[in-house]
Enzyme design. Structure first.
Site, PDB file in Angstrom:
ATOM      1  N   ARG A   1      -8.613  -0.641   4.701  1.00 61.18           N
ATOM      2  CA  ARG A   1      -7.795   0.387   4.022  1.00 61.18           C
ATOM      3  C   ARG A   1      -6.440  -0.188   3.620  1.00 61.18           C
ATOM      4  NH1 ARG A   1      -6.162   4.493   7.550  1.00 61.18           N
ATOM      5  NH2 ARG A   1      -4.797   4.877   5.790  1.00 61.18           N
TER       6      ARG A   1
ATOM      7  N   ARG B   1      -0.789  14.405  12.123  1.00 59.47           N
ATOM      8  CA  ARG B   1      -0.323  14.238  10.736  1.00 59.47           C
ATOM      9  C   ARG B   1      -0.145  15.602  10.036  1.00 59.47           C
ATOM     10  NH1 ARG B   1      -1.543   8.832   9.449  1.00 59.47           N
ATOM     11  NH2 ARG B   1       0.152   8.929   7.949  1.00 59.47           N
TER      12      ARG B   1
ATOM     13  N   LYS C   1       0.858  -1.206   0.000  1.00 58.96           N
ATOM     14  CA  LYS C   1       0.000   0.000   0.000  1.00 58.96           C
ATOM     15  C   LYS C   1       0.885   1.244   0.000  1.00 58.96           C
ATOM     16  CE  LYS C   1      -1.653   1.584   4.019  1.00 58.96           C
ATOM     17  NZ  LYS C   1      -1.318   2.991   4.305  1.00 58.96           N
TER      18      LYS C   1
HETATM   19  C1  EPZ Z   1       4.039   7.108   6.032  1.00 58.90           C
HETATM   20  O1  EPZ Z   1       3.184   8.113   6.559  1.00 58.90           O
HETATM   21  C2  EPZ Z   1       3.206   5.840   5.979  1.00 58.90           C
HETATM   22  N1  EPZ Z   1       2.054   6.029   5.115  1.00 58.90           N
HETATM   23  C3  EPZ Z   1       2.731   5.485   7.395  1.00 58.90           C
HETATM   24  O2  EPZ Z   1       2.025   4.238   7.313  1.00 58.90           O
HETATM   25  C4  EPZ Z   1       3.966   5.283   8.275  1.00 58.90           C
HETATM   26  O3  EPZ Z   1       3.548   5.010   9.603  1.00 58.90           O
HETATM   27  C5  EPZ Z   1       4.817   6.558   8.248  1.00 58.90           C
HETATM   28  O4  EPZ Z   1       5.174   6.878   6.880  1.00 58.90           O
HETATM   29  C6  EPZ Z   1       6.108   6.394   9.032  1.00 58.90           C
HETATM   30  O5  EPZ Z   1       6.840   5.321   8.526  1.00 58.90           O
HETATM   31  C7  EPZ Z   1       2.240   5.941   3.768  1.00 58.90           C
HETATM   32  O6  EPZ Z   1       3.329   5.731   3.288  1.00 58.90           O
HETATM   33  C8  EPZ Z   1       1.018   6.103   2.923  1.00 58.90           C
HETATM   34  P1  EPZ Z   1       5.886  10.708   7.975  1.00 58.90           P
HETATM   35  P2  EPZ Z   1       3.661   9.670   6.520  1.00 58.90           P
HETATM   36  O7  EPZ Z   1       5.704  11.913   7.130  1.00 58.90           O
HETATM   37  O8  EPZ Z   1       4.354   9.941   5.244  1.00 58.90           O
HETATM   38  C9  EPZ Z   1       5.609  13.993  11.393  1.00 58.90           C
HETATM   39  C10 EPZ Z   1       0.215   2.789   7.649  1.00 58.90           C
HETATM   40  O9  EPZ Z   1      -0.230   2.268   8.690  1.00 58.90           O
HETATM   41  N2  EPZ Z   1       5.496  14.953  10.277  1.00 58.90           N
HETATM   42  O10 EPZ Z   1       7.172   9.957   7.908  1.00 58.90           O
HETATM   43  O11 EPZ Z   1       2.496  10.509   6.887  1.00 58.90           O
HETATM   44  C11 EPZ Z   1       4.351  13.141  11.515  1.00 58.90           C
HETATM   45  O12 EPZ Z   1       3.357  13.794  12.276  1.00 58.90           O
HETATM   46  C12 EPZ Z   1       0.626   4.241   7.669  1.00 58.90           C
HETATM   47  O13 EPZ Z   1       0.397   2.184   6.566  1.00 58.90           O
HETATM   48  C13 EPZ Z   1       5.507  16.315  10.564  1.00 58.90           C
HETATM   49  O14 EPZ Z   1       5.618  16.714  11.723  1.00 58.90           O
HETATM   50  O15 EPZ Z   1       4.711   9.670   7.717  1.00 58.90           O
HETATM   51  C14 EPZ Z   1       4.862  11.920  12.217  1.00 58.90           C
HETATM   52  O16 EPZ Z   1       4.936  12.202  13.617  1.00 58.90           O
HETATM   53  C15 EPZ Z   1       0.354   4.908   9.000  1.00 58.90           C
HETATM   54  N3  EPZ Z   1       5.389  17.198   9.544  1.00 58.90           N
HETATM   55  C16 EPZ Z   1       6.285  11.764  11.662  1.00 58.90           C
HETATM   56  O17 EPZ Z   1       6.634  13.046  11.122  1.00 58.90           O
HETATM   57  C17 EPZ Z   1       5.257  16.786   8.236  1.00 58.90           C
HETATM   58  O18 EPZ Z   1       5.174  17.655   7.338  1.00 58.90           O
HETATM   59  C18 EPZ Z   1       6.392  10.714  10.555  1.00 58.90           C
HETATM   60  O19 EPZ Z   1       5.560  11.126   9.499  1.00 58.90           O
HETATM   61  C19 EPZ Z   1       5.234  15.398   7.964  1.00 58.90           C
HETATM   62  C20 EPZ Z   1       5.361  14.501   9.002  1.00 58.90           C
END
Ligand code: EPZ
Length: 416
Positions: free
Chosen positions: A397, A121, A22
């Site tokens: 999902r 997020r 996914k």
């Molecule tokens: C990706 O989400 C994955 N989703 C998530 O999988 C996964 O948990 C996550 O990466 C971490 O590995 C997809 O790939 C579709 P991040 P993403 O940006 O990109 C903070 C699942 O269960 N952050 O690495 O949203 C954020 O709040 C899902 O399959 C900011 O602060 O993750 C979080 O605390 C859940 N500002 C951390 O960084 C931003 O602009 C990691 O987020 C972006 C992120």
């Protein structure tokens, strides 16, 4: 609303094919917007989030088709640059369309993708990087208005190795003139898959999988046929289920290197693991052992997506496991549900201390998010007695008919 009913206690035996990823499919689907020609994606998982992404591409003016795990997209007629709120809210990763829309149409208007139950997020890292790259971004009343006559390639240093921000920058800069570097980039295998997909369309990107990614922009991207990588978190879900239920299962079409750390942790908990080029075999016949401290961190560390899965599997282990959830601020929503099943778990902020009980008891529980819901399936499979799980839309999902996967391995599980 349908639910999943499980009569637990069965061992799991047999073979399964791991579904397409996914978290690789979603950025790759967004990337198809960049080409005016046909993109054919094989091993594309049949999931709610994938259908939501195809709906967004249709809305933008693309032509999409999906059947038998193959998605066909033609982006030649993409002309809309505004994604309506309801489509933005249908899927968290809708923000990944920002980069390709700006690269292709020079402007984009979206609303905040919205938080979800695991955390706020935010997308501030995406927006900060886009502004550095010459994109004008205005945030008014929950909508984000972007325009970029010309991308200004530069070095972008990410404050945190955000997966989504790394992907969005790659999608924005693949079509540009000049070299962009992403420093402190996310290193997940799904980022490498996105790089491989873009390069197969004619992009010039290197370094994915390391903390520095180089993007030399090109003028045009061609048509492509591409095989999406397998889902390492789906594989981890099955592995955790076998670990706590006992049994002997071979998982085919998985790269063991993507789950090396999890495999060594399961071996440490008492499982017997054999790996080959594209398969993993797991056997387990005794009570698991607690793992002490387990901290989530960006790849190649222990993935946050595996935290609930391991917590469920270790709830009946001998000994204690203390989880530290460092990535998302509220990713313990599965804990009260596991406690209803007899688990002994104490949560204090980012810490969750699990003291293994002899066995979990079946109960009526409610999924609150995707991986927490999968964790409840694992718990129900290993519990003594009947479990009924509500909120399974969360599970759908990210998992194709999760009940079929485990029914095929001998579990007494059905959708009701
Ligand atoms: C990706 O989400 C994955 N989703 C998530 O999988 C996964 O948990 C996550 O990466 C971490 O590995 C997809 O790939 C579709 P991040 P993403 O940006 O990109 C903070 C699942 O269960 N952050 O690495 O949203 C954020 O709040 C899902 O399959 C900011 O602060 O993750 C979080 O605390 C859940 N500002 C951390 O960084 C931003 O602009 C990691 O987020 C972006 C992120």
């Amino acid at each position: 609303m349908s639910k999943i009913a499980i009569c637990g206690g069965q061992k799991l035996n047999g073979e399964i094919m791991v579904q397409g990823s996914k978290n690789a499919a979603l950025p790759i689907l967004a990337a198809t917007v960049l080409s005016d020609e046909e993109c054919v994606l094989f091993n594309c998982p049949d999931l709610e989030d994938v259908r939501a992404a195809l709906k967004i591409i249709d809305w933008l003016g693309g032509d999409t088709e999906y059947s038998k795990h193959t998605a066909t997209i033609s982006g030649g007629n993409i002309h809309r640059y505004k994604i309506p709120e309801e489509l933005m809210n249908s899927m968290r990763s809708s923000v990944l369309f920002l980069g390709p829309m700006l690269a292709k149409l020079k402007r984009a208007e979206i609303s905040y993708p919205g938080g979800c139950s695991i955390g706020l997020r935010p997308i501030d890292l995406h927006i900060k990087a886009f502004r550095q790259l010459g994109v004008t971004v205005e945030e008014i009343g929950g909508r984000i208005y972007c325009s970029a006559e010309k991308i200004k390639p530069c070095k972008v240093n990410l404050l945190f190795p955000s997966v989504g921000a790394t992907e969005n920058i790659m999608l924005l800069c693949a079509l540009s003139d000049g070299e962009t570097q992403i420093l402190n980039a996310a290193r997940e295998p799904e980022i490498v898959d996105l790089q491989n997909f873009l390069n197969s369309m004619g992009a010039k990107i290197s370094g994915a999988g390391s903390e520095t990614i180089h993007i030399i922009g090109v003028e045009k991207l061609q048509k492509v046929q591409y095989n999406i990588m397998s889902d390492r978190i789906f594989a981890t879900t099955v592995l955790c289920a076998v670990a706590c239920c006992g049994g002997d299962v071979i998982l085919r079409n998985i790269n063991p290197n993507h789950i090396e750390l999890m495999l060594s942790m399961l071996a440490g908990a008492g499982c017997n693991i054999i790996t080959g080029e594209n398969y993993v075999r797991i056997r387990c016949s005794k009570r698991l052992l607690g793992l002490g401290k387990v901290m989530t961190s960006p790849y190649p560390g222990f993935p946050t997506d595996a935290q609930a899965l391991f917590m469920s599997a270790l709830s009946g282990a001998e000994g204690t496991t203390v989880f530290v959830e460092n990535i998302f601020e509220s990713r313990y929503k599965h804990v009260p549900e596991l406690i209803k099943m007899g688990a002994d778990i104490i949560v204090d902020g980012r810490l969750a201390a699990v003291t293994g009980c002899n066995y979990l008891q079946g109960a009526t529980v409610e999924a609150q998010d995707l991986r927490g819901g999968a964790a409840l399936v694992i718990a129900g499979l290993s519990a003594i007695g009947d479990t009924v799980i509500g909120g399974i839309r969360h599970i759908d999902r990210g998992y194709e008919h999760i009940e079929e996967t485990f029914k095929g391995l001998g579990a007494n599980i059905r959708r009701i």
